[in-house]
Design a protein around this motif. Structure first.
Motif, PDB file in Angstrom:
ATOM      1  N   LEU A   1     -29.979 -11.501 -29.563  1.00 28.77           N
ATOM      2  CA  LEU A   1     -28.822 -12.307 -29.320  1.00 28.77           C
ATOM      3  C   LEU A   1     -28.126 -12.595 -30.802  1.00 28.77           C
TER       4      LEU A   1
ATOM      5  N   HIS B   1     -25.642  -9.843 -31.225  1.00 26.68           N
ATOM      6  CA  HIS B   1     -24.845  -9.509 -30.372  1.00 26.68           C
ATOM      7  C   HIS B   1     -24.202 -10.267 -29.365  1.00 26.68           C
ATOM      8  N   ASN B   2     -24.890 -11.374 -29.442  1.00 28.01           N
ATOM      9  CA  ASN B   2     -24.265 -12.774 -28.797  1.00 28.01           C
ATOM     10  C   ASN B   2     -25.025 -12.953 -27.377  1.00 28.01           C
ATOM     11  N   VAL B   3     -24.671 -11.615 -26.793  1.00 27.73           N
ATOM     12  CA  VAL B   3     -25.180 -11.302 -25.367  1.00 27.73           C
ATOM     13  C   VAL B   3     -26.059 -10.173 -25.225  1.00 27.73           C
TER      14      VAL B   3
ATOM     15  N   LYS C   1     -28.321  -7.694 -22.338  1.00 25.56           N
ATOM     16  CA  LYS C   1     -28.580  -7.353 -20.781  1.00 25.56           C
ATOM     17  C   LYS C   1     -30.234  -7.140 -20.705  1.00 25.56           C
TER      18      LYS C   1
ATOM     19  N   LEU D   1     -31.832 -20.035 -25.526  1.00 21.53           N
ATOM     20  CA  LEU D   1     -30.733 -19.011 -24.945  1.00 21.53           C
ATOM     21  C   LEU D   1     -30.321 -19.679 -23.497  1.00 21.53           C
ATOM     22  N   LYS D   2     -29.074 -19.144 -23.180  1.00 21.59           N
ATOM     23  CA  LYS D   2     -28.781 -19.407 -21.580  1.00 21.59           C
ATOM     24  C   LYS D   2     -28.642 -18.213 -21.024  1.00 21.59           C
ATOM     25  N   ARG D   3     -29.467 -18.306 -19.616  1.00 22.10           N
ATOM     26  CA  ARG D   3     -29.393 -17.039 -18.828  1.00 22.10           C
ATOM     27  C   ARG D   3     -28.011 -16.813 -18.209  1.00 22.10           C
ATOM     28  N   VAL D   4     -27.603 -15.689 -18.107  1.00 20.21           N
ATOM     29  CA  VAL D   4     -26.346 -15.427 -17.536  1.00 20.21           C
ATOM     30  C   VAL D   4     -26.437 -14.099 -16.353  1.00 20.21           C
TER      31      VAL D   4
ATOM     32  N   LYS E   1     -27.189 -15.127 -22.960  1.00 17.96           N
ATOM     33  CA  LYS E   1     -26.537 -15.339 -24.255  1.00 17.96           C
ATOM     34  C   LYS E   1     -27.008 -16.592 -25.089  1.00 17.96           C
ATOM     35  N   ILE E   2     -26.458 -16.220 -26.191  1.00 19.01           N
ATOM     36  CA  ILE E   2     -27.392 -17.284 -27.321  1.00 19.01           C
ATOM     37  C   ILE E   2     -26.491 -18.576 -27.233  1.00 19.01           C
TER      38      ILE E   2
END
Length: 251
Positions: free
Chosen positions: A14, A17-19, A21, A49-52, A57-58
């Protein structure tokens, strides 16, 4: 792979790459998709983190703006070293812009007896410059009580008329990906304009500003020379060769 190792790998991915998969993490860790989703849920609960959809994503922490009365006492010795070093760079007959801020303020004692002209958006700086007989232009505009800076449309219009030999710019946060940031939009616009009107930009920042992020971006790291007391070793590998960083401690 141990749980702690997976969590560290996820956070490292994260950071880069910030995001990420879920399927990428499955491949990288050789863990099941269920295990990775459980890891992401736990890390989200920990606030990391935050799940998307399909991954995570961080979460970037934004550093708050501290009152001037507090900031002026933080890292004072480091700022004085930076100020002394920058003062030596200022040559006679230059026109320099001096940004508001506690780091740029520490340059002022080292400008005494220099034959220069100064422009500033700080009433605090202007008073000091007057006391050491430096001809000074104070930008007009709206006064921000929290920082003593002058900002707004009138300030930006006035800046369009000027060209500076050097600009001494303060910064609240420096990040290898997100660049130079500050808490206030209006102050960011002034900094951005100043940087575009200067032959040389010197960005003054003590070591505590690195790998921090604030609300408004006003410049890229390649747009100036960063002057600091030292760059923390854990961040050293993040900064590319084209970014100019001068460590006063090593001078």
């Amino acid at each position: 792979m141990l749980t702690e190792e997976r969590h560290q790998l996820i956070m490292n991915s994260l950071e880069s790459h910030n995001v990420v998969k879920v399927l990428e993490l499955v491949e990288a860790t050789h863990a099941s998709e269920t295990t990775i989703r459980r890891d992401l849920q736990l890390l989200e609960e920990l606030g990391k983190l935050k799940r998307v959809h399909g991954g995570a994503k961080i979460i970037r922490e934004v550093t708050p703006e501290l009152p001037l009365t507090i900031k002026e006492n933080l890292h004072m010795e480091e700022k004085k070293k930076i100020g002394q070093w920058v003062g030596k760079l200022i040559k006679d007959n230059e026109v320099i812009f001096i940004d508001s801020g506690t780091a740029t303020y520490q340059v002022l004692p080292f400008l005494k007896e220099k034959k220069i002209r100064a422009v500033t958006n700080s009433i605090i700086h202007a008073q000091y410059l007057s006391s050491i007989n430096i001809p000074t232009t104070v930008l007009g505009g709206q006064l921000k009580m929290t920082t003593g800076a002058i900002v707004g449309n009138e300030t930006l219009k006035q800046l369009e008329k000027y060209h500076f030999s050097k600009a001494l710019v303060g910064v609240n946060a420096i990040h290898h990906q997100f660049g130079l940031t500050t808490p206030e939009e209006e102050e960011a616009l002034v900094k951005e304009s100043v940087m575009h009107h200067a032959e040389e930009v010197l960005i003054l920042a003590d070591h505590s500003k690195f790998e921090m992020i604030n609300f408004v971006k006003f410049g890229e790291l390649t747009e100036g020379k960063i002057i600091t007391d030292y760059l923390p070793s854990k961040f050293r590998s993040l900064y590319k060769e084209e970014i100019q960083i001068v460590e006063v401690k090593s001078q």
